[in-house]
Structure formats: structure tokens, C-alpha cells
Design a protein around this motif. Structure first.
Motif, PDB file in Angstrom:
ATOM      1  N   GLY A  21     -92.558 -16.239   2.742  1.00 35.61           N
ATOM      2  CA  GLY A  21     -91.518 -16.918   1.983  1.00 35.61           C
ATOM      3  C   GLY A  21     -91.020 -16.128   0.806  1.00 35.61           C
ATOM      4  O   GLY A  21     -90.195 -16.623   0.031  1.00 35.61           O
ATOM      5  N   VAL A  22     -91.497 -14.882   0.629  1.00 38.38           N
ATOM      6  CA  VAL A  22     -91.035 -14.012  -0.441  1.00 38.38           C
ATOM      7  C   VAL A  22     -90.352 -12.810   0.201  1.00 38.38           C
ATOM      8  O   VAL A  22     -90.908 -12.177   1.105  1.00 38.38           O
ATOM      9  N   ALA A  23     -89.124 -12.541  -0.254  1.00 42.26           N
ATOM     10  CA  ALA A  23     -88.361 -11.446   0.335  1.00 42.26           C
ATOM     11  C   ALA A  23     -89.092 -10.125   0.166  1.00 42.26           C
ATOM     12  O   ALA A  23     -89.824  -9.911  -0.813  1.00 42.26           O
ATOM     13  N   ASP A  24     -88.854  -9.247   1.153  1.00 42.83           N
ATOM     14  CA  ASP A  24     -89.540  -7.952   1.117  1.00 42.83           C
ATOM     15  C   ASP A  24     -89.236  -7.193  -0.168  1.00 42.83           C
ATOM     16  O   ASP A  24     -90.087  -6.443  -0.674  1.00 42.83           O
ATOM     17  N   GLU A  25     -88.000  -7.371  -0.706  1.00 45.54           N
ATOM     18  CA  GLU A  25     -87.634  -6.669  -1.928  1.00 45.54           C
ATOM     19  C   GLU A  25     -88.541  -7.054  -3.099  1.00 45.54           C
ATOM     20  O   GLU A  25     -88.684  -6.285  -4.051  1.00 45.54           O
ATOM     21  N   CYS A  26     -89.108  -8.249  -3.036  1.00 41.86           N
ATOM     22  CA  CYS A  26     -89.943  -8.725  -4.143  1.00 41.86           C
ATOM     23  C   CYS A  26     -91.410  -8.837  -3.749  1.00 41.86           C
ATOM     24  O   CYS A  26     -92.224  -9.330  -4.534  1.00 41.86           O
ATOM     25  N   ASP A  27     -91.731  -8.443  -2.543  1.00 39.57           N
ATOM     26  CA  ASP A  27     -93.100  -8.624  -2.043  1.00 39.57           C
ATOM     27  C   ASP A  27     -94.043  -7.646  -2.732  1.00 39.57           C
ATOM     28  O   ASP A  27     -93.917  -6.430  -2.575  1.00 39.57           O
ATOM     29  N   GLU A  28     -94.980  -8.203  -3.500  1.00 40.37           N
ATOM     30  CA  GLU A  28     -95.937  -7.350  -4.215  1.00 40.37           C
ATOM     31  C   GLU A  28     -97.198  -7.120  -3.420  1.00 40.37           C
ATOM     32  O   GLU A  28     -97.990  -6.229  -3.747  1.00 40.37           O
ATOM     33  N   CYS A  29     -97.426  -7.943  -2.386  1.00 38.08           N
ATOM     34  CA  CYS A  29     -98.637  -7.823  -1.582  1.00 38.08           C
ATOM     35  C   CYS A  29     -98.239  -7.803  -0.109  1.00 38.08           C
ATOM     36  O   CYS A  29     -98.316  -8.851   0.569  1.00 38.08           O
ATOM     37  N   PRO A  30     -97.762  -6.670   0.443  1.00 38.78           N
ATOM     38  CA  PRO A  30     -97.334  -6.619   1.835  1.00 38.78           C
ATOM     39  C   PRO A  30     -98.462  -7.044   2.762  1.00 38.78           C
ATOM     40  O   PRO A  30     -99.558  -6.491   2.712  1.00 38.78           O
ATOM     41  N   GLY A  31     -98.174  -8.038   3.593  1.00 43.28           N
ATOM     42  CA  GLY A  31     -99.208  -8.587   4.464  1.00 43.28           C
ATOM     43  C   GLY A  31    -100.040  -9.644   3.782  1.00 43.28           C
ATOM     44  O   GLY A  31    -100.771 -10.386   4.435  1.00 43.28           O
ATOM     45  N   GLY A  32     -99.967  -9.726   2.458  1.00 39.27           N
ATOM     46  CA  GLY A  32    -100.680 -10.754   1.712  1.00 39.27           C
ATOM     47  C   GLY A  32     -99.738 -11.908   1.361  1.00 39.27           C
ATOM     48  O   GLY A  32     -98.518 -11.817   1.507  1.00 39.27           O
ATOM     49  N   ALA A  89    -105.754   0.510  -6.990  1.00 41.94           N
ATOM     50  CA  ALA A  89    -105.619   1.482  -5.918  1.00 41.94           C
ATOM     51  C   ALA A  89    -104.491   1.110  -4.954  1.00 41.94           C
ATOM     52  O   ALA A  89    -104.261   1.817  -3.958  1.00 41.94           O
ATOM     53  N   GLY A  90    -103.808  -0.021  -5.215  1.00 44.03           N
ATOM     54  CA  GLY A  90    -102.694  -0.425  -4.352  1.00 44.03           C
ATOM     55  C   GLY A  90    -103.010  -1.559  -3.415  1.00 44.03           C
ATOM     56  O   GLY A  90    -102.161  -1.969  -2.606  1.00 44.03           O
ATOM     57  N   GLY A  91    -104.251  -2.092  -3.494  1.00 45.49           N
ATOM     58  CA  GLY A  91    -104.616  -3.213  -2.646  1.00 45.49           C
ATOM     59  C   GLY A  91    -104.234  -4.542  -3.297  1.00 45.49           C
ATOM     60  O   GLY A  91    -103.539  -4.594  -4.313  1.00 45.49           O
ATOM     61  N   TYR A  92    -104.703  -5.642  -2.701  1.00 47.94           N
ATOM     62  CA  TYR A  92    -104.399  -6.959  -3.270  1.00 47.94           C
ATOM     63  C   TYR A  92    -105.539  -7.925  -3.001  1.00 47.94           C
ATOM     64  O   TYR A  92    -106.397  -7.697  -2.144  1.00 47.94           O
ATOM     65  N   LEU A  93    -105.510  -9.002  -3.777  1.00 48.98           N
ATOM     66  CA  LEU A  93    -106.508 -10.058  -3.639  1.00 48.98           C
ATOM     67  C   LEU A  93    -106.193 -10.897  -2.413  1.00 48.98           C
ATOM     68  O   LEU A  93    -105.044 -11.245  -2.158  1.00 48.98           O
ATOM     69  N   GLY A  94    -107.240 -11.217  -1.643  1.00 50.11           N
ATOM     70  CA  GLY A  94    -107.074 -11.984  -0.421  1.00 50.11           C
ATOM     71  C   GLY A  94    -107.230 -11.089   0.780  1.00 50.11           C
ATOM     72  O   GLY A  94    -107.063  -9.868   0.698  1.00 50.11           O
ATOM     73  N   PRO A  95    -107.535 -11.685   1.927  1.00 49.43           N
ATOM     74  CA  PRO A  95    -107.719 -10.880   3.142  1.00 49.43           C
ATOM     75  C   PRO A  95    -106.429 -10.179   3.537  1.00 49.43           C
ATOM     76  O   PRO A  95    -105.320 -10.658   3.264  1.00 49.43           O
ATOM     77  N   CYS A  96    -106.549  -9.070   4.202  1.00 51.16           N
ATOM     78  CA  CYS A  96    -105.373  -8.408   4.738  1.00 51.16           C
ATOM     79  C   CYS A  96    -104.736  -9.310   5.794  1.00 51.16           C
ATOM     80  O   CYS A  96    -105.431  -9.958   6.589  1.00 51.16           O
ATOM     81  N   GLY A  97    -103.409  -9.340   5.761  1.00 49.99           N
ATOM     82  CA  GLY A  97    -102.693 -10.105   6.783  1.00 49.99           C
ATOM     83  C   GLY A  97    -102.942 -11.597   6.748  1.00 49.99           C
ATOM     84  O   GLY A  97    -102.951 -12.251   7.787  1.00 49.99           O
ATOM     85  N   ASP A 143     -78.331 -28.263 -10.853  1.00 52.93           N
ATOM     86  CA  ASP A 143     -79.581 -28.094 -11.596  1.00 52.93           C
ATOM     87  C   ASP A 143     -79.979 -26.622 -11.662  1.00 52.93           C
ATOM     88  O   ASP A 143     -80.565 -26.175 -12.639  1.00 52.93           O
ATOM     89  N   VAL A 144     -79.628 -25.821 -10.646  1.00 54.68           N
ATOM     90  CA  VAL A 144     -79.801 -24.358 -10.680  1.00 54.68           C
ATOM     91  C   VAL A 144     -78.609 -23.744  -9.965  1.00 54.68           C
ATOM     92  O   VAL A 144     -77.993 -24.383  -9.105  1.00 54.68           O
ATOM     93  N   ASN A 145     -78.281 -22.509 -10.292  1.00 55.96           N
ATOM     94  CA  ASN A 145     -77.155 -21.853  -9.627  1.00 55.96           C
ATOM     95  C   ASN A 145     -77.516 -20.490  -9.046  1.00 55.96           C
ATOM     96  O   ASN A 145     -76.644 -19.715  -8.668  1.00 55.96           O
ATOM     97  N   SER A 146     -78.811 -20.192  -8.975  1.00 59.61           N
ATOM     98  CA  SER A 146     -79.255 -18.954  -8.327  1.00 59.61           C
ATOM     99  C   SER A 146     -80.691 -19.159  -7.856  1.00 59.61           C
ATOM    100  O   SER A 146     -81.389 -20.050  -8.338  1.00 59.61           O
ATOM    101  N   LEU A 147     -81.106 -18.321  -6.914  1.00 57.63           N
ATOM    102  CA  LEU A 147     -82.451 -18.434  -6.351  1.00 57.63           C
ATOM    103  C   LEU A 147     -83.134 -17.075  -6.405  1.00 57.63           C
ATOM    104  O   LEU A 147     -82.511 -16.043  -6.142  1.00 57.63           O
ATOM    105  N   ALA A 148     -84.412 -17.115  -6.753  1.00 58.28           N
ATOM    106  CA  ALA A 148     -85.191 -15.882  -6.812  1.00 58.28           C
ATOM    107  C   ALA A 148     -85.678 -15.516  -5.414  1.00 58.28           C
ATOM    108  O   ALA A 148     -85.629 -16.315  -4.479  1.00 58.28           O
ATOM    109  N   CYS A 149     -86.169 -14.309  -5.281  1.00 57.56           N
ATOM    110  CA  CYS A 149     -86.538 -13.809  -3.968  1.00 57.56           C
ATOM    111  C   CYS A 149     -87.725 -14.544  -3.370  1.00 57.56           C
ATOM    112  O   CYS A 149     -87.948 -14.493  -2.161  1.00 57.56           O
ATOM    113  N   GLU A 150     -88.505 -15.249  -4.183  1.00 57.16           N
ATOM    114  CA  GLU A 150     -89.616 -16.022  -3.636  1.00 57.16           C
ATOM    115  C   GLU A 150     -89.154 -17.358  -3.062  1.00 57.16           C
ATOM    116  O   GLU A 150     -89.965 -18.167  -2.618  1.00 57.16           O
ATOM    117  N   SER A 151     -87.839 -17.590  -3.058  1.00 55.00           N
ATOM    118  CA  SER A 151     -87.304 -18.858  -2.554  1.00 55.00           C
ATOM    119  C   SER A 151     -86.600 -18.675  -1.226  1.00 55.00           C
ATOM    120  O   SER A 151     -85.653 -19.405  -0.909  1.00 55.00           O
TER     121      SER A 151
END
Length: 599
Positions: free
Chosen positions: A416-427, A492-500, A373-381
């Protein structure tokens, strides 16, 4: 349960033996009549040996057995000792009006089918010889002799010694069995005695009862005593049974595959060894004889597409035949393809093929194709992923199985998202409450699209944001902002949601949240119960909440300075995983702690 092919052949052979019809039918009394006889004149000359002929007034089946004896019937019951008997076995189905000649040639008894081809067999016990001094022939079903108490096996008899005797003391004498006296017209007496006799064939057609009456009428016979005037019993009468509906007969059924073993979609050709007789069509049934009709044929072969194993029944139908008798044949159709999976692990960026996940898929019948059904996985998997492996056989039959593909990669904040694709470090990049396939932590969303755990303020009309200044993660601090200010934080480089706000994240600093408090959580990890304590509320009151990493609230408990300063929660029904405990004051998050639940 899957069985090896060798065992399936053994089961098939046993089932065929069970379906084989080994029981022979019996002729009713009077349904066979003698049509001629010649007594023995010269035992050394076949041209002057004993012989007789008879005609069927009903049909007989393959394997049916009749016995003929020249031994007299005693007044006390049973046959006289001595003399002999013939046992005749029919090699095929023979219809009403079929005539036979039984004769001795070169000291061996033989059977001739006069009106068609055939090869019945005959064997002799003792010395069967028709005496020119007068004799008789008794015919009975099978090879078990009738008795005084049970005479039901008798079919017919001819007495050509002039009359039935009352005592039967002489070597060629015989009394009349009572069954013939009770069923007039089923035996025949030649009176006076003649050495040779034959029906004159003047009346050949009619109902069986009329044929029997005409054949067993002395006036319709010719007789001789001279040895040179023997009758030609090899010249048959053109008999025809009127008003008799002769069902189809089947000697056997075979198919176009050894062992009757087929694959789904194969064409089965049933070959029938038999005759339709008065039926018009061969009919193929499933389930039972005269059950679900699958197809018909007017030739001695029927075709059908193999779909499933089972017993099939073939019988003749139509014409005057409305209730066919059938022969069964067992067909085995191989199971469809079977998918067998194996689990694998891959690195981020790698793809996988059906062969990688194939753990031994097979199809007993033909080539098959594998697909995914699929033959590759994205970094969020990152982690374990369920992948479907499909197998399709040549006939279109399908099967599938589930394989676990573990995607390996670094995930410092454990969302559950690889660091290479992580848009919100700690989030938490996995939260997608509006289901637009974009992490909510990267968007300035309407308040109604934001999960409750990320909302703050007295009316829950503000949101937690992680403010990261100049890209320096050590400066990250959780703030409660109105929705209109979120975009500025994101830019400014932040993200939605509490830190960590992930299992491995941690709140570093807080702004506009008052004095942060330390949460004491024990035991941690835990499996069935947890206690959360706030040592110093300093006059504050607020709410402790337990929620999963997707923001779903499990527990929410109010706590204040006048209370015990702790809560205990039952976790028996919770699945193993990472959970977050948060303390809020006036809808503002004051503290947060990670909880590990094990099972």
C-alpha cells in the motif's frame, strides 16, 4: 425526497385551499335587531321605495350570509309563496354595534354600512317590497328557508301590521313562528300599524341583552304614516356593545414571497388583512393555533426568520381575548444545500480540488461554497481513499458526501506504499504499531512496540529482521536477532520484520532458522476454508499462524511430527484480502506463505 420547484408550488396551492375557511358562522337568535323601516309609497320613485336598517349585537365574519324576506309565515309552517327575498353577504368582519341600511335605488338593492367603511353585497329573488298596508321582515341565517320542523335559522323578525295573525290568509298577513314565541324579546311587533318607523337612539350603549330590550321597546321608536314623513335611515345611532369581547378578525394572510416559498435564513413578513378589535397583539404560532408562540406584533405585519417548512397560525391575543381564533398559512422553506460526490483516480504527486470530486452538488436558494477535508494524498495512501466533500450555503447550512479517490502508482511489494516512497522493499511499510507516523520497519524499537508476528525466540524477546547485504536484494535473508542488534541491520540497509512479509513479498533466504520447509496451501485463493500442509516435519514441532498484513493473528495452531502434518481453518467470517501463513519452531520462523481470500 427532493421535489422539483414546480411540483412544490402545486402542493403549496393545494394546501392553501385546504386551509381556506369556507364555512360561515351563524348568528344566534336575537343577535341582530331591526332599527328602522320605510314602506314603499311610490314604486317609480327611489325616494319613496322600501328600505330598512339593522344593527349587529354580535360580530359577523367575512362571507357570512343572511336572508331577509317580506313573505308571511303560514300557520302550517313555511313562508307564503310570492313576494320576495334579499340575500346579504358580508364582505368583511363587522363587530357588535355595526349598523347597516338596506335600500332600493334605481330598481337595484344596495347595502350601506353606516358606522364604518364596507361593501357588503345584496341580491334579490322575487319582488321584495314593504307594503304600506302592513307587512313584516323575517331575518334568517344562510339562504335555506326555515321549516315548521326546523326554525333554528331564524335571527329576528319585525311585524308592523299591528299584530301577528293566527291564520295568515291575507297577502300581507303572517303568523308568529314558534321559535320567537319561545324566545320572547327576539322579535318586534309595531302595534298599531305604521308605514314608517325608526328607533330614537336615546339609549345607545349597554349589554347586548339590554340594547335589544331597549331597541325593541315601542316607546323608544318614532312612527309615521304620511308618505312625506319618511325617516332618514342613513343617519346611524352611536351604538356601543358593553361587556362584549370582540375577537380579532382576519380576512387573509400574505407574505413577501410568491407562493410563500423561502430559503433558509430569509426574513418572512406576514401581512395581515384584518382587525385586532378588542385583542391587543397579533401572535404567530407554530404547530397549532395557540400552540408554540413564536413572536407577536401590534401592527398588521409580523416578521420571522425562515428555518423550516410547515403551517403557521396567526391570531389576535391580549386585552380581553384569551383564546384566539387563527388563520393558517403554509410556508415552504427550501431544503438546505446537498452535496453530491463522484469518484476519481489520480496519479501519485497530483492534487485534486473540490470541483474534481463534485458530482452535481446544489443549493436551490443561493450561491454555495465547496471544500475538502484533504486535497492531496501521500504515497502511503495508494489505492482507494475516502475523502469528504463539504458544501455550505449562504445561510450557513452544510452537507457533505464521501468520494473515493484512487491514488495510482507502482507498488511492487503490495504493502500500500508506492515504490517511490518504499523504505523497506519487500517489507511492510504500513505497519506503525507505535503510531508515530514512521514505518516500524525502519526503526530499532523496544520489544514491546513490535508486533507479535515480527517477534521470535523462545520468550518472544527477539525480533525478525531482513538482512540485506550491500544493498543486494537477492541476498536478503530473514534472521532472528536480539533488539540490540537491529540498529546494525538497519544501518546496513536491512529492515525490521521478516523478508517479504507483505502480500507480494517472498522470503528469499533464511539464516539461523534451521532447514526451511515448504508450506502447501490449498485452495489458494479461497473464500471459505483453507488447508495448510507441511510434507516433512523431520521430527520438528511448531506453530502455524494465520495473520493479516498488520500483524494481527487470526489463527494459531500447534503442529508436530506425531500429528497429521496439516491444519484446516474456517475463513467464512474473514474479509476479502491478503493474509500470511507462518510456521515457527521454538519461536523461530521456518516458513511463510501468502493466502488470498476472496468473497
Amino acid at each position: 425526497m427532493y421535489l422539483p420547484r414546480s411540483k412544490r408550488f402545486l402542493l403549496l396551492a393545494l394546501s392553501l385551499l385546504l386551509y381556506r375557511n369556507l364555512s360561515a358562522q351563524s348568528l344566534p337568535i336575537g343577535e341582530l335587531v331591526i332599527t328602522g323601516y320605510n314602506t314603499t309609497v311610490d314604486t317609480d320613485n327611489s325616494d319613496f321605495a322600501s328600505e330598512f336598517s339593522f344593527v349587529l349585537l354580535t360580530s359577523v365574519e367575512t362571507g357570512q350570509v343572511l336572508s331577509f324576506t317580506d313573505r308571511g309565515w303560514l300557520s302550517t309552517g313555511g313562508f307564503r309563496a310570492g313576494e320576495g327575498s334579499l340575500t346579504l353577504s358580508f364582505d368583511a368582519f363587522y363587530a357588535c354595534s355595526t349598523e347597516f341600511r338596506v335600500y332600493k335605488e334605481e330598481n337595484s338593492w344596495k347595502v350601506e354600512v353606516l358606522s364604518e367603511a364596507g361593501s357588503p353585497t345584496v341580491s334579490e329573488a322575487g319582488d321584495f317590497s314593504l307594503s304600506s298596508a302592513g307587512d313584516q321582515i323575517f331575518v334568517y341565517n344562510g339562504n335555506t328557508e326555515p321549516t315548521l320542523a326546523d326554525q333554528s335559522a331564524f335571527v329576528t323578525a319585525i311585524q308592523f301590521a299591528g299584530a301577528w295573525q293566527s291564520e295568515a290568509t291575507g297577502p300581507v298577513e303572517s303568523t308568529q313562528p314558534s321559535i320567537f314565541a319561545n324566545n320572547p324579546g327576539t322579535d318586534f311587533v309595531v302595534d298599531p300599524h305604521f308605514d314608517h318607523g325608526k328607533y330614537n337612539c336615546l339609549i345607545n350603549a349597554g349589554a347586548t341583552v339590554d340594547l335589544r330590550a331597549n331597541i325593541y321597546n315601542l316607546s323608544n321608536w318614532g312612527f309615521e304614516n304620511a308618505s312625506s314623513n319618511r325617516f332618514d335611515l342613513g343617519s346611524p345611532c352611536p351604538f356601543f356593545c358593553q361587556g362584549v369581547c370582540t375577537a380579532a378578525n382576519i380576512g387573509g394572510i400574505s407574505t413577501n414571497s410568491a407562493g410563500n416559498l423561502f430559503c433558509p435564513g430569509d426574513k418572512i413578513t406576514f401581512s395581515i388583512d384584518g382587525n385586532l378589535n378588542d385583542a391587543s397583539l397579533w401572535s404567530l404560532y407554530s404547530g397549532s393555533c395557540n400552540g408554540e408562540q413564536l413572536t407577536t406584533s401590534n401592527s398588521n405585519s409580523i416578521e420571522w426568520t425562515a428555518t423550516k417548512s410547515g403551517s403557521f397560525y396567526i391570531g389576535g391575543l391580549g386585552g380581553c381575548v384569551t383564546n384566539p381564533s387563527c388563520m393558517a398559512i403554509n410556508i415552504t422553506v427550501e431544503d438546505g444545500p446537498m452535496a453530491v460526490c463522484k469518484d476519481v483516480s489520480i496519479n501519485l504527486g497530483e492534487s485534486f480540488t473540490p470541483a474534481d470530486l463534485d458530482g452535481g452538488s446544489f443549493d436551490n436558494c443561493a450561491d454555495f461554497a465547496l471544500s475538502l477535508d484533504v486535497n492531496s494524498l501521500a504515497c502511503e495512501s495508494l489505492g482507494d481513499n475516502t475523502i469528504l466533500l463539504f458544501i455550505e450555503g449562504a445561510a450557513g447550512q452544510k452537507d457533505s458526501c464521501q468520494a473515493i479517490v484512487t491514488l495510482l502508482g507502482e507498488d511492487e511489494d503490495c504493502d500500500g506504499v508506492a515504490d517511490e516512497c518504499d523504505e523497506c522493499p519487500g517489507g511492510n511499510d504500513k505497519v506503525d504499531n507505535n503510531k508515530n507516523d514512521v514505518p516500524d520497519c525502519t526503526e530499532a524499537l523496544p520489544i514491546e512496540d513490535i508486533i507479535e508476528a515480527w517477534r521470535c525466540g523462545p520468550l518472544l524477546d527477539s525480533v525478525f529482521v531482513c538482512h540485506i547485504m550491500n544493498g543486494d536484494l537477492t541476498s536478503a535473508q530473514t534472521e532472528c536477532r536480539i533488539p540490540d542488534e537491529v540498529k546494525e541491520i538497519l544501518n546496513a540497509g536491512g529492515y525490521l520484520g521478516p523478508c517479504g512479509n507483505t502480500p507480494c513479498g517472498a522470503i528469499t533466504n533464511t539464516t539461523n532458522l534451521g532447514n526451511p520447509l515448504a508450506l502447501q496451501v490449498f485452495p489458494n485463493p479461497t473464500s471459505n476454508r483453507v488447508t495448510v500442509e507441511i510434507p516433512d516435519l523431520t521430527g520438528m514441532h511448531g506453530q502455524l499462524t494465520l495473520h493479516n498484513t498488520f500483524g494481527q493473528i487470526i489463527y494459531a495452531t500447534s503442529i508436530g511430527p506425531n500429528g497429521p502434518g496439516y491444519v484446516s481453518w474456517d475463513l467464512v467470517d474473514l474479509a476479502a484480502g491478503i493474509y500470511l501463513i507462518t510456521f515457527e519452531n521454538d519461536r523461530t520462523m521456518i516458513a511463510q506463505k501468502k493466502l488470498v481470500v476472496t468473497k
